[in-house]
Motif scaffolding. Sequence first.
Motif, short mmCIF file in Angstrom:
data_model
loop_
_atom_site.label_atom_id
_atom_site.label_comp_id
_atom_site.label_asym_id
_atom_site.label_seq_id
_atom_site.Cartn_x
_atom_site.Cartn_y
_atom_site.Cartn_z
N TRP A 1 0.74 -1.39 0.02
CA TRP A 1 -0.14 -0.02 -0.04
C TRP A 1 1.09 1.28 -0.04
CZ3 TRP A 1 -4.59 -1.55 -1.44
CH2 TRP A 1 -5.02 -2.93 -0.87
N VAL A 2 1.87 1.26 0.72
CA VAL A 2 2.68 2.39 0.88
C VAL A 2 3.50 2.54 -0.33
CG1 VAL A 2 4.67 3.65 2.10
CG2 VAL A 2 2.85 2.53 3.31
N PHE A 3 4.16 1.50 -1.09
CA PHE A 3 4.92 1.51 -2.21
C PHE A 3 4.28 2.03 -3.19
CE2 PHE A 3 8.06 -1.10 0.58
CZ PHE A 3 9.07 0.13 0.72
N ILE A 4 3.12 1.40 -3.61
CA ILE A 4 2.30 1.89 -4.96
C ILE A 4 1.75 3.25 -4.74
CG2 ILE A 4 1.62 -0.82 -5.22
CD1 ILE A 4 -1.36 0.02 -4.23
N THR A 5 1.45 3.84 -3.40
CA THR A 5 1.23 4.97 -3.41
C THR A 5 2.41 5.96 -3.79
OG1 THR A 5 -0.50 4.50 -1.70
CG2 THR A 5 0.26 6.80 -1.65
N CYS A 6 3.43 5.74 -3.15
CA CYS A 6 4.59 6.28 -3.74
C CYS A 6 4.87 6.41 -5.04
CB CYS A 6 5.86 5.62 -2.95
SG CYS A 6 5.98 6.22 -1.10
N SER B 1 15.36 0.02 -4.57
CA SER B 1 16.25 -0.67 -3.86
C SER B 1 15.79 -0.86 -2.57
CB SER B 1 17.59 0.21 -3.83
OG SER B 1 18.17 0.23 -5.18
N THR B 2 14.96 0.20 -2.01
CA THR B 2 14.48 0.26 -0.64
C THR B 2 13.29 -1.18 -0.56
OG1 THR B 2 14.73 2.40 -0.40
CG2 THR B 2 13.17 1.18 1.14
N VAL B 3 12.54 -1.04 -1.86
CA VAL B 3 11.70 -2.20 -1.61
C VAL B 3 12.36 -3.71 -1.75
CG1 VAL B 3 9.79 -3.40 -3.19
CG2 VAL B 3 9.84 -0.85 -3.01
N ASN B 4 13.36 -3.61 -2.60
CA ASN B 4 14.39 -5.00 -2.44
C ASN B 4 14.85 -5.09 -1.35
OD1 ASN B 4 14.26 -6.33 -5.15
ND2 ASN B 4 15.52 -4.60 -5.95
N THR B 5 15.05 -4.40 -0.49
CA THR B 5 15.68 -4.76 0.49
C THR B 5 14.77 -4.88 1.96
OG1 THR B 5 17.43 -2.88 0.25
CG2 THR B 5 17.19 -3.60 2.45
N ILE B 6 13.55 -4.11 1.82
CA ILE B 6 12.51 -4.42 2.97
C ILE B 6 11.79 -5.67 2.68
CG2 ILE B 6 10.45 -3.52 3.81
CD1 ILE B 6 11.41 -0.65 3.50
N VAL B 7 11.50 -6.12 1.59
CA VAL B 7 10.74 -7.24 1.14
C VAL B 7 11.48 -8.33 0.63
CG1 VAL B 7 8.42 -7.77 0.04
CG2 VAL B 7 9.05 -5.42 0.33
N LYS B 8 12.76 -8.57 1.10
CA LYS B 8 13.83 -9.58 0.90
C LYS B 8 13.36 -10.84 1.01
CE LYS B 8 16.82 -8.11 4.34
NZ LYS B 8 16.58 -9.28 5.28
N MET C 1 6.72 -4.77 -6.90
CA MET C 1 7.19 -4.30 -7.97
C MET C 1 6.14 -4.18 -9.32
SD MET C 1 10.93 -5.09 -7.86
CE MET C 1 12.17 -4.51 -6.44
N GLY C 2 5.49 -5.00 -9.68
CA GLY C 2 4.70 -5.05 -10.67
C GLY C 2 3.29 -4.19 -10.44
N ALA C 3 2.94 -4.18 -9.37
CA ALA C 3 1.95 -3.30 -8.94
C ALA C 3 2.02 -1.97 -8.82
CB ALA C 3 1.33 -3.83 -7.38
N MET C 4 3.19 -1.68 -8.28
CA MET C 4 3.71 -0.31 -8.46
C MET C 4 3.63 0.29 -9.67
SD MET C 4 7.05 -0.64 -5.84
CE MET C 4 7.81 0.82 -6.17
N MET C 5 4.15 -0.47 -10.46
CA MET C 5 4.21 -0.04 -12.16
C MET C 5 2.81 0.10 -12.71
SD MET C 5 7.35 0.61 -12.94
CE MET C 5 7.54 0.40 -14.62
N PHE D 1 7.65 8.27 1.27
CA PHE D 1 9.16 7.27 1.26
C PHE D 1 9.48 7.30 2.81
CE2 PHE D 1 13.72 7.11 1.42
CZ PHE D 1 13.90 5.98 0.79
N VAL D 2 9.49 8.49 3.23
CA VAL D 2 9.88 8.75 4.68
C VAL D 2 8.90 7.94 5.61
CG1 VAL D 2 10.19 10.32 6.80
CG2 VAL D 2 10.96 11.17 4.50
N SER D 3 7.73 7.91 5.43
CA SER D 3 6.74 6.91 6.10
C SER D 3 7.36 5.43 6.00
CB SER D 3 5.52 7.27 5.60
OG SER D 3 4.99 8.59 5.87
N ALA D 4 7.59 5.20 4.75
CA ALA D 4 7.97 3.65 4.63
C ALA D 4 9.35 3.51 5.43
CB ALA D 4 8.62 3.26 3.23
N VAL D 5 10.37 4.36 5.48
CA VAL D 5 11.56 4.09 6.37
C VAL D 5 11.20 3.95 7.95
CG1 VAL D 5 13.73 5.35 7.13
CG2 VAL D 5 12.89 5.30 4.71
N LEU D 6 10.14 4.99 8.34
CA LEU D 6 9.75 4.85 9.82
C LEU D 6 9.30 3.42 10.22
CD1 LEU D 6 8.80 8.50 10.27
CD2 LEU D 6 10.76 7.50 10.83
#
Length: 490
Positions: free
Chosen positions: A270-275, A377-384, A394-398, A442-447
């Motif tokens: 939800w956060v990443f597709i919004t970003c 890269s943040t998505v790759n790291t958080i959802v590894k 990643m597909g949903a983001m696009m 993005f800052v919200s995702a980091v927090l």
Amino acid sequence: MSEVSSKPGKSALLSLFKEIFNWYPSHYPSEERKLLFKLDVSILIFACLCYQTNISNAYVSGLKEDFSLNGNQLNYFNVCYYTAYVVFQVPGLLLLSRPKLARWLLPGLEVLWGVCTFAQSRVTTVNQLYALRFLVGMLEAPVFAGTHFILGSWYSGPELFKRAGTWFICNPLGTMVSGYLQAAAYTNLSGVGGMPGWRWLFIVDGIFTIPVALLGFLIFPGIPGSPQPFYLTESDIALAKERTRRAEIRRPGKLGLDVFRRSLKRWHIWVFITCYACMIICSYPSAYMSLWLKAEGYSVTQINQLPTVVSAITIVASWLGTTVAAIYPTWVIYTIASAFCLFSTLCMVIWNIPRTLKFVAWYLFGFSGCLSPILYSTVNTIVKDDSEERALIMGAMMTFGYSFNIWVPLLLFPTAGPDGAPRWKKGWPVAFVFYFLLWAGFVSAVLLHKREKRGEIGTAPSETSVENTETIVIENSLNSKTGCFEVLNG
């Protein structure tokens, strides 16, 4: 006294400089450095050569006049492209997560893309071009996010950020190359063989594409577990799997509908597709400096060449920004880049400013180059920890992001009319708002991730060990005493 106090600063600067260019750390075993080099050559070269652009350059270099185009037909070309681009994102990424398909999918799509590129040089009606733009969008759908997925399957931590930024420069580099090719075609090939220069651009792009695609069949490695390419030995494959284990990158499992259920329950998607939706909306108008130059009466050569400065800045920002983001907190780099973009957008909202300042504003949009690779890269790291979820996100983001490109340009960024390009009285204020929302998201995702990690450490302290510090998750910092990284155990 001043000489003594200046030494720590020089030492820190030297350490930063070394870290930026340190792609193969000396503390890595020689076998691991060799593996990284092989992966860099095979993945980055193929991915970087895949990117070229042509429709916007062709439009301002003769296509519009030859087909008597008017109104929003350039936007309609993009609508056809992005409709297919959106529809085929998630299926393409999920297919790419399958080891047996991952090695062959992108090169195969690239071959078909080259065929469609050649076909665009022979169109005789606008409807034919609409159809071909749809096919091109379908074939390109999994390339961008898919390459980030591939990188996240082999690399982690600073390795990932550096390579994501380096690969991302292929997009503006392709824009630059196409701009110079179009200028050369318009000047030197116009009329050759009875064809205008804009048709020759499609031909030249196709000539470059087919050999790259064939090369991909030989060198593109897919993901760990894909059929082994000739240059990777059995020990290389074993080492690659060990690296993913240390970095806690989960290998692909069974693909089923369960990936949708578990992904929708977590905050990540939800956060990443919004970003990404915010990124697509706010960045759309910054790509059309050529329309402003055309409205200002610049020559065709200037229209094709002056915007390449934006591409050059994007290249530097993408590479340097993502590299520094692997060292310092990512939210700091994101804030700096976002500030430049907000300033440029504010200048466009005001509009009636000196021409020199407007050039500066257009060029500062190039600093947005690091926003996308840092985000991916943040998505790759958080959802590894979930390969299928990572591919779906990643597909949903696009899909979600570019779905806005189907209708937002027609509403906010029309090509013609009193509010049309490049003035966009409604569009520029909206872009300003969404640049801010992108930064906030993005800052919200980091927090959220930091809070999530603190919860895991608090509930299972025994699971944290020195061996699991391979991956730098989000907030990396350079230790001023040792030059080593402080990492967040993952």
